[in-house]
Design an enzyme around this catalytic site. Structure first.
Site, short mmCIF file in Angstrom:
data_model
loop_
_atom_site.label_atom_id
_atom_site.label_comp_id
_atom_site.label_asym_id
_atom_site.label_seq_id
_atom_site.Cartn_x
_atom_site.Cartn_y
_atom_site.Cartn_z
N CYS A 104 11.40 -19.36 -22.49
CA CYS A 104 12.19 -19.13 -21.28
C CYS A 104 13.40 -20.07 -21.25
O CYS A 104 14.37 -19.83 -21.94
CB CYS A 104 11.30 -19.30 -20.04
SG CYS A 104 12.03 -18.69 -18.51
N GLU B 80 2.44 -17.36 -23.59
CA GLU B 80 1.21 -18.12 -23.33
C GLU B 80 0.30 -17.44 -22.32
O GLU B 80 -0.91 -17.71 -22.27
CB GLU B 80 1.54 -19.53 -22.85
CG GLU B 80 2.24 -19.63 -21.51
CD GLU B 80 3.75 -19.62 -21.62
OE1 GLU B 80 4.44 -20.00 -20.66
OE2 GLU B 80 4.26 -19.22 -22.69
N HIS C 60 7.12 -15.29 -21.58
CA HIS C 60 6.12 -16.36 -21.65
C HIS C 60 4.88 -15.85 -22.40
O HIS C 60 3.95 -15.33 -21.78
CB HIS C 60 5.72 -16.80 -20.25
CG HIS C 60 6.79 -17.52 -19.50
ND1 HIS C 60 6.82 -18.89 -19.37
CD2 HIS C 60 7.88 -17.05 -18.83
CE1 HIS C 60 7.87 -19.24 -18.65
NE2 HIS C 60 8.54 -18.14 -18.32
#
Length: 607
Positions: free
Chosen positions: A400, A528, A526
């Site tokens: 990001c 994750e 993102h």
């Protein structure tokens, strides 16, 4: 539908989320379909406007819901896809009730906490519990509800009252309460003190709820006499008191609970259709994962350069994703947090010791990650770290803001656009290489970013495309308000930085890569958020592989499953095979083992 309410006593932050996730994991291994709900008693509508210092990470779901980080635990442990309504807040409930009052739905009656607020809570839980959370769209059998905070908190009282009523709304066999309480063990005496647990259970009973299972959180295991004391004073059977002491990893918690008979307890208490006897290799994947976490010898060092490093929970999903990737290649993660401001020239003048210590940590790391964030503070430190990674061929992953900072660094130092910046920091910059998205920012902050799962299409060949398995596109979750200015993309690519992933319109830049670098990758999304213990996120896996010096081996796919190095560790070729087997549709929530289990050649540490 069966409901399990998880409450907390004494203090917050003792692991209710992990306990709730572990219960779900165990029941899912028993063949049941499980969903979860997290209740946060704060008045905020959602977690989107929280400072990471205030409440830790903001977790983002597929549908764009900005929720509590515990929902990340649920998704990772249960391997499910939750929705924004799986997170209930006081703000959401009151907003719904007030909207009904404005429309006249209550027919002129006085709107009160009881029954209107409590009824709204019960209706919400019943409706959300039925929503499928797996790809096969099967309605869940069990809903695990975590009530945030501690029993006795004034803001949680409407929810406690709602569940006092709810236990009678559903049958006795369909509702049970699990109370998680701290059992302190002062170092001065070494005794386990049960009085706090007695007090919290008394408070819970005074509110009309009786715990069916008491989970004692402690630093060390508690002895049988302490369990018996809690049993006597809290009016539960001794086998309804279990201990979860501090352990090496959260992967151990479901195993510890299963060993203490929670399956038998829930099966009897809720009349669950759990088959017996259980498979011989029951929960084998969890045991394998926990053993690898405890026994792995080789390490990989990663430096996280961020803005909120004082609170590790601010980067909870990032940390978990790095751990997943490290375990996948039989490495123990050593993660160092670096405050980005410590890398800036101003710190060199004001606090030279802090400055040199930060750079020393950065230089010794095997790889660097710059995660997401907002605001001006620390931006120049992040750019300095990126410059160092680019010029020294150190593996780098930007997430990001980490992508935006990498674009700014490249345009400043390679293209000589010294004033290049993001309009978030300098609205009047001559080179606005990162700009605001006005259509996602209609004058307020909450819920106005580009949120949720979006498609990214690969353009050309790239390292990250190979890590994803040479697919043409990926669906990943987003949370951002700024993005690369498309007007400068062509000039930046001519200078050497490649935009290898874009959205479906081709105007939004999603992935950048620097050619002729061991690993210089950044994503606007993102990754994750959808990493799993046995299916790590490809961008994170790439960083860890590169930091361990194994990326090229994996990409070349030169595997030989029968080759093992002299020290007994997995060879480079075997490593490639392990990775591919690990990532081929493996799920921690499976009830049975495949015919050929994964083989990991990991030695226990020498005594």
């Amino acid at each position: 539908m069966k409901y399990i309410l998880v409450t907390g006593g004494v203090i917050s932050g003792i692991g209710k989320g992990v306990i709730a996730s572990s219960i779900g994991t165990i029941l899912k291994h028993c063949g049941l379909h499980v969903t979860s709900i997290k209740i946060d008693p704060y008045i905020n509508i959602d977690a989107g406007t929280f400072s990471p210092f205030e409440h830790g990470e903001v977790f983002v779901l597929d549908d764009g819901g900005e929720v509590d980080l515990d929902l990340g635990n649920y998704e990772r442990f249960l391997d499910v896809t939750l929705h924004r309504d799986n997170n209930i807040t006081t703000g959401k409930i009151y907003q719904q009730v007030i909207e009904c009052e404005r429309k006249g739905d209550y027919l002129g009656k006085t709107v009160q906490v009881v029954p209107h607020i409590t009824d709204a809570i019960q209706d919400w839980v019943e409706n959300v519990a039925k929503i499928p959370v797996t790809e096969d769209a099967t309605e869940p059998d069990v809903c695990i509800i975590e009530l945030g905070g501690t029993i006795g908190d004034i803001e949680g009282m409407p929810f406690v009252e709602a569940f006092r009523q709810f236990q009678f709304r559903v049958s006795h066999d369909s509702f049970c309460c699990v109370h998680v309480s701290l059992v302190p063990q002062p170092k001065s005496t070494g005794e386990s003190k049960t009085k706090p647990t007695q007090a919290s259970v008394k408070e819970l009973r005074g509110s009309g709820l009786s715990p069916d299972l008491i989970v004692c959180r402690s630093e060390m295991p508690i002895v049988e006499e302490v369990k018996q004391k809690i049993s006597n004073f809290c009016h539960v059977k001794p086998d309804q008191v279990i201990c979860i002491h501090d352990c090496t990893s959260t992967f151990r918690v479901p195993l510890m609970m299963e060993e203490q008979g929670v399956i038998e307890f829930f099966s009897e208490r809720l009349k669950l259709a759990i088959g017996t006897p259980r498979p011989k290799r029951f929960m084998w994947k969890w045991r394998d994962l926990a053993d690898r976490h405890d026994n792995v010898r080789k390490v990989v060092e990663i430096a996280l350069v961020g803005k909120y490093t004082q609170l590790e929970d601010a980067y909870a999903s990032v940390t978990k994703s790095l751990q997943h990737a490290a375990l996948c290649i039989n490495r123990r993660l050593i993660l160092s947090y670096i405050d980005a401001t410590s890398l800036e020239e101003a710190t060199k003048v004001d606090n030279p010791v802090k400055y040199h210590q930060a750079w020393q940590i950065l230089c010794r790391s095997g790889g660097v990650i710059v995660p997401g964030g907002f605001g001006k503070r620390g931006m120049e430190g992040k750019i300095a770290a990126i410059t160092w990674c680019r010029t020294t061929n150190k593996p780098y992953l930007g997430i990001c803001l980490g992508l935006q900072a990498a674009v700014i660094e490249f345009t400043r130092n390679i293209m000589n656009w010294k004033e290049a910046n993001t309009t978030e920091i300098d609205p009047s910059t001559a080179y606005p290489v990162v700009i605001d998205m006005p259509e996602h920012n209609p004058g307020q902050l909450g819920g106005t970013m580009r949120l949720g799962k979006r498609k990214t299409i690969f353009h050309g060949d790239s390292t990250l495309k190979k890590l994803y398995g040479n697919v043409e596109s990926v669906d990943e979750r987003h949370r951002h308000r700024y993005e690369v200015n498309p007007e400068f993309v062509e000039q930046i690519e001519k200078a050497g930085l490649q935009f290898v992933g874009r959205d479906e319109t081709g105007n939004r830049m999603e992935i950048i890569e620097l050619p002729n670098h061991p690993y210089f990758v950044a994503t606007q999304y993102h990754p994750e958020y959808i990493s799993r213990p046995l299916k790590p996120s490809p961008p994170y896996l790439g960083l860890v592989l590169a930091a361990a010096g194994k990326l090229q081996t994996y990409l070349n796919n030169t595997m030989s499953s029968n080759t093992t190095s002299e020290d007994g560790e997995n060879s480079d070729e075997e490593l490639a095979g392990i990775l591919r087997r690990n990532m081929s549709n493996m799920s921690l929530s499976g009830a049975s083992a495949p015919a050929t289990p994964l083989q990991f050649n990991v030695k226990s540490p020498q005594s």
